[in-house]
Design an enzyme around this catalytic site. Sequence first.
Site, PDB file in Angstrom:
ATOM      1  CB  CYS A 282      -0.862  -0.033   1.264  1.00 16.98           C
ATOM      2  SG  CYS A 282      -1.587   1.557   1.719  1.00 16.98           S
ATOM      3  CG  ASP A 283       1.061   5.787  -1.651  1.00 15.85           C
ATOM      4  OD1 ASP A 283       2.243   5.567  -1.947  1.00 15.85           O
ATOM      5  OD2 ASP A 283       0.517   6.896  -1.768  1.00 15.85           O
ATOM      6  CB  CYS A 356     -11.346   5.580  17.754  1.00 19.04           C
ATOM      7  SG  CYS A 356     -12.826   4.886  18.508  1.00 19.04           S
TER       8      CYS A 356
HETATM    9  S1  SF4 Z   1      -4.573   3.077   2.977  1.00 15.94           S
HETATM   10 FE1  SF4 Z   1      -4.952   1.918   4.895  1.00 15.94          FE
HETATM   11  S2  SF4 Z   1      -6.914   0.908   4.573  1.00 15.94           S
HETATM   12 FE2  SF4 Z   1      -6.152   1.528   2.534  1.00 15.94          FE
HETATM   13  S3  SF4 Z   1      -5.033  -0.243   1.713  1.00 15.94           S
HETATM   14 FE3  SF4 Z   1      -3.567   1.066   2.780  1.00 15.94          FE
HETATM   15  S4  SF4 Z   1      -3.459   0.228   4.856  1.00 15.94           S
HETATM   16 FE4  SF4 Z   1      -5.336  -0.538   3.932  1.00 15.94          FE
HETATM   17  S1  SF4 Z   2     -15.083   0.797  14.573  1.00 11.83           S
HETATM   18 FE1  SF4 Z   2     -15.923   2.068  16.227  1.00 11.83          FE
HETATM   19  S2  SF4 Z   2     -14.511   1.737  17.949  1.00 11.83           S
HETATM   20 FE2  SF4 Z   2     -13.438   1.065  16.076  1.00 11.83          FE
HETATM   21  S3  SF4 Z   2     -12.298   2.876  15.330  1.00 11.83           S
HETATM   22 FE3  SF4 Z   2     -14.289   2.875  14.312  1.00 11.83          FE
HETATM   23  S4  SF4 Z   2     -15.569   4.184  15.616  1.00 11.83           S
HETATM   24 FE4  SF4 Z   2     -13.812   3.562  16.843  1.00 11.83          FE
END
Ligand code: SF4
Ligand code: SF4
Length: 424
Positions: A282-283, A356
Amino acid sequence: MSTNPAAPPAFHLLAKPTGAICNLDCAYCFYLPKEKLYPGSRFRMTDEMLETYIRRLIEAHRFPEVTIAWQGGEPMLMGLDFFRRSIEIQQNYRRPDMTILNTIQTNGTLINDEWVAFFREHNFLVGISIDGPRERHDVFRRDKKGLPTFDRVIQGLDCLKEHGVEVNALVTIHKANADNPLDVYRFLRDELGIKYIQLIPIVERRNEMDAVSDFSVTAGQYGRFLITIFEEWVRSDVGEIFVNMFDVALANWSGEPVSLCVFSPTCGMTLAMEHNGDMYACDHFVSPDHFLGNISEVPMIEMVASPKQLKFGRDKLDLLPRFCRKCKVRFACHGGCPKDRFIKTPDGEAGLNFLCAGYKAFFKHIDRSMRIMTGLLRENRAPAEIMQMVANEQGQTKTSLGNVGRNDPCPCGSGKKYKQCHGR
Ligand code: SF4
Ligand code: SF4
């Protein structure tokens, strides 16, 4: 074509013909330190490699659409002749049923009439990096002499606009613009006339602890940024302005496949290739640990479908912390990008996404609107009808303002207190 049963019919590959080399020196750029991976290199894709790349990419696709995605560093530093050659090579290898789409992500400072004519002739999708109005953009987006770049980017944008080339604005959200969401959004929409907007949070981990660099956005800022823009968009711009976060959220709410790996359950289908043909997972994971091989030696599809790459993609799901597994908005968030999963959950488990709290606030906030738009889509109606609904609700809310206490439930039906909703 591959006989590997794990080989996907299509995948996305970002090609970096100049490697990490760029004419600018943006403070938050994560590419520039990657120069160290190739000491002594000239960082220019050779003609031979260009041909190998296009041939291998076309061979690797069992799908009739192929995207050739040019990225940097600054890919325009390769010069126009390089891209002209790439079009000739595409014509030579294209299968008769195949459509090839070229995209380019650029800082926009090298664009002139000749480039624009070329982009137009070959239907390039052009992405321009711009972080908002001058006072926001110029804080971090500077050239090698430390000079601001806003005027040069606007000149490039004007040139594209003049020739009718549609532009996708790539806006990074960082310390210098995160608290000004409406300044950024309205500038792009009203002053630049941009319809396609990609929002990318800047999160740069500073060390093995959970500290981030000074220019990174915080989770709270990012959540507020998205919510504020969403509130404006859902009132006036649905169906007119396309913001990647909102489109992807609607796809997740509707149970459709999403176009952004960050909000998909697994990843691994968005890979990166350096100027010399080296492919990486991945980048954001261009590092020796995530090196897959070189396209001169290994067929591309074998790398895409290799056990190493499949594991990389599945780890996104397999390594989700318990906190995410129980989260009500997991279907929309999927734990975000693994590169940002470096904080601990409240019960001490590693691997929670730094953003998050922002994601959670945003996805919870848009839930009702997303349900409404999903319902409209199910009835074959346009999601844009939500704007009238919101306007009607606001009208009703205004007429009953006198009866609503700040701690009463909001009359719009959101379930929130009035002071936390329309009474803010
Ligand atoms: S940018 Fe993040 S979510 Fe997307 S392929 Fe790369 S590691 Fe995975
Ligand atoms: S899935 Fe829910 S707990 Fe997990 S990073 Fe996303 S918002 Fe946060």
